[in-house]
Design a protein around this motif. Structure first.
Motif, short mmCIF file in Angstrom:
data_model
loop_
_atom_site.label_atom_id
_atom_site.label_comp_id
_atom_site.label_asym_id
_atom_site.label_seq_id
_atom_site.Cartn_x
_atom_site.Cartn_y
_atom_site.Cartn_z
N LYS A 143 0.82 -1.21 0.00
CA LYS A 143 0.00 0.00 0.00
C LYS A 143 0.85 1.26 0.00
CE LYS A 143 -3.78 2.34 2.39
NZ LYS A 143 -4.74 2.31 3.53
N ASN A 144 1.90 1.27 0.82
CA ASN A 144 2.74 2.46 0.95
C ASN A 144 4.20 2.15 0.64
OD1 ASN A 144 0.63 4.24 1.97
ND2 ASN A 144 0.71 3.01 3.84
N TYR A 145 4.90 3.21 0.31
CA TYR A 145 6.34 3.13 0.02
C TYR A 145 7.09 3.30 1.33
CZ TYR A 145 10.85 4.68 -2.04
OH TYR A 145 12.16 4.83 -2.39
N SER A 146 7.86 2.28 1.74
CA SER A 146 8.63 2.34 2.98
C SER A 146 10.09 2.66 2.68
CB SER A 146 8.54 1.00 3.73
OG SER A 146 7.21 0.72 4.11
N TYR A 147 10.66 3.54 3.48
CA TYR A 147 12.05 3.94 3.24
C TYR A 147 12.64 4.49 4.54
CZ TYR A 147 9.80 8.52 3.03
OH TYR A 147 9.05 9.63 3.32
N ALA A 148 13.98 4.57 4.57
CA ALA A 148 14.69 5.15 5.71
C ALA A 148 16.09 5.50 5.26
CB ALA A 148 14.72 4.19 6.89
N ILE A 149 16.75 6.33 6.06
CA ILE A 149 18.14 6.70 5.78
C ILE A 149 18.96 6.47 7.05
CG2 ILE A 149 17.70 9.14 6.32
CD1 ILE A 149 19.79 9.79 4.12
N ILE A 150 20.11 5.84 6.89
CA ILE A 150 21.03 5.57 7.99
C ILE A 150 22.30 6.37 7.75
CG2 ILE A 150 22.34 3.81 9.24
CD1 ILE A 150 20.39 1.72 8.14
N SER A 151 22.77 7.08 8.77
CA SER A 151 24.00 7.86 8.61
C SER A 151 24.93 7.64 9.79
CB SER A 151 23.67 9.36 8.48
OG SER A 151 23.33 9.91 9.74
N GLY A 152 26.20 7.96 9.57
CA GLY A 152 27.20 7.83 10.62
C GLY A 152 28.58 7.69 10.01
N PRO A 153 29.63 7.91 10.79
CA PRO A 153 31.00 7.79 10.27
C PRO A 153 31.37 6.35 9.95
CG PRO A 153 31.02 8.16 12.64
CD PRO A 153 29.59 8.32 12.20
N GLN A 154 32.57 6.16 9.43
CA GLN A 154 33.02 4.82 9.04
C GLN A 154 33.15 3.90 10.25
OE1 GLN A 154 36.68 5.05 6.87
NE2 GLN A 154 35.72 5.80 5.01
N GLY A 155 32.80 2.63 10.02
CA GLY A 155 33.07 1.60 11.02
C GLY A 155 32.13 1.54 12.20
#
Length: 415
Positions: free
Chosen positions: A53-65
């Protein structure tokens, strides 16, 4: 195999399962990241409760490792299992690492078809046709797809409009089931938002999971878990785990800059230490193995750089440094008290027939050498008295001492 054969096979072996130390290894449990996985799960509840029904999405951020990729991959495994159980259908995965050459939209779409084992049409087709090709395959098989776009900043650098494409992916198939869902991984949310020239893109920050660098205590738990899975029993002491955690933890390893708090660097340090110990036929990893690993991985461990600094030290600073290296070598400890080093220094001066410097000057040497990055100095632990400042050297002791001897001999000291 008898128990004796088993013991023989394990003799002088340290590493049991090297795969556990690989960057691609996804642990069965995410230590100190469960709350982040729960945060991510909130953004995909619609997919479970009203699939398509809906478009699911997310963004993950952070430095290396800091575990961004591990979080996404572990979350997919959890989501796939729940999707099969609750919806009764398959959820496929396409993990696209934009750093590895998938930087244009056409490259990403072709990467998705490869992950789905669809093959690529032989004739040249547009991106719109490629996307339709993927959707038709999902419709036909009645499956769904989670696309993980890793290191997405490299795609943004190549094409600033590529984020808009994925932000409005649902609009392209608004009259059909939403079968494609997306997790984007970037090094910084600000990098992503800098390219957000679309109102819908700006909404992504509402579904943002930030992964902070690991503290010393968190790294200790992670390394201990990997140690228990990767090595034979009693081959990697807790002291080694603690020392790596202390060097790299974001609250204790600030000199590392961008690498501070990196679990990837911590695990690689552990692996290289163990490989060296095993190659030398040791039964246990020790602090000297750790120093060699650190020299390999940390640019501050470059003995060429340290050699230049050593050449500029005065005679008594060199003698004090040589005394510290000698005490560390004899004791096998990671840290030793400054009082013990001072005793060694005074005995060395007596042997050489020269007058040692005063007690206050010794402390000044320790402070200066620490500021130069040649030694590491720890404040006294609560309850310890007097000359209890702890000192360490973060470079392999043998070549380090050899360099000190070379310089001192050029200055006419017989060692």
């Amino acid at each position: 195999m008898s128990i004796f054969d088993k013991v023989r096979n394990q003799r002088n072996k340290i590493i049991l399962n090297k795969e556990v130390l690989s960057p691609s290894y996804v642990p069965p449990q995410l230590i100190h990241r469960t709350h982040k996985e729960e945060e991510l799960a909130k953004y995909f509840l619609d997919l479970l409760e009203e699939p398509g029904k809906n478009y699911s999405y997310a963004i993950i951020s952070g430095p290396q490792g800091v575990g961004k990729t591990h979080l996404a991959l572990h979350f997919y495994n959890e989501l796939k299992e729940a999707f099969k159980k609750e919806v009764g259908k398959d959820l496929l995965r396409a993990h696209i690492n934009c750093y590895l050459g998938y930087r244009s939209l056409s490259q990403i779409l072709r990467g998705i078809t490869t992950s789905m084992r669809l093959g690529t049409p032989t004739r040249g087709i547009s991106n719109t046709e490629m996307l339709e090709y993927i959707f038709r395959a999902l419709d036909k098989s009645d499956k769904y797809l989670l696309v993980i776009l890793d290191d997405f900043q490299y795609a943004l650098y190549n094409d600033r409009d590529i984020a808009r494409f994925f932000a409005r992916l649902d609009e392209r198939f608004s009259s059909r089931e939403q079968r494609i869902h997306v997790i984007i991984i970037v090094n910084s949310i600000n990098t992503f938002l800098a390219y957000a020239n679309d109102e819908k893109l700006k909404n992504w920050k509402r579904k943002h999971v930030y992964m902070p660098p690991y503290s010393q205590a968190e790294l200790f738990d992670i390394l201990r878990d990997r140690r228990d899975r990767a090595f034979y029993p009693n081959t990697v002491p807790d002291e080694i785990i603690l020392e790596i955690s202390k060097w790299i933890g974001v609250d204790t390893g600030k000199s590392l800059g961008a690498h501070s708090g990196s679990a990837r660097l911590a695990i690689e340090t552990l692996k290289l230490s163990a490989e060296r110990a095993e190659s030398l036929g040791k039964q246990q990893v020790d602090t000297e193995d750790l120093r060699y690993a650190w020299a390999e991985l940390n640019k501050q461990g470059d003995l060429m750089i340290v050699s230049e600094l050593v050449e500029r030290l005065n005679d008594h600073e060199l003698l004090f440094l040589y005394s510290l290296a000698s005490v560390l070598e004899v004791t096998g400890e990671s840290y030793v008290r400054i009082g013990k080093v001072e005793e060694e220094y005074r005995m060395l001066c007596e042997t050489l027939g020269i007058e040692p410097r005063k007690h206050t000057q010794i402390y000044e040497y320790a402070r200066r050498l620490s500021n130069l990055g040649i030694i590491r100095r720890e404040n006294p632990t609560k309850g310890m008295r007097g000359r209890s400042t702890l000192l360490s050297i973060e470079f392999p002791l043998t070549p380090f001492k050899e360099k000190l001897i070379q310089v001192l001999r050029r200055r006419n000291y017989e060692l």
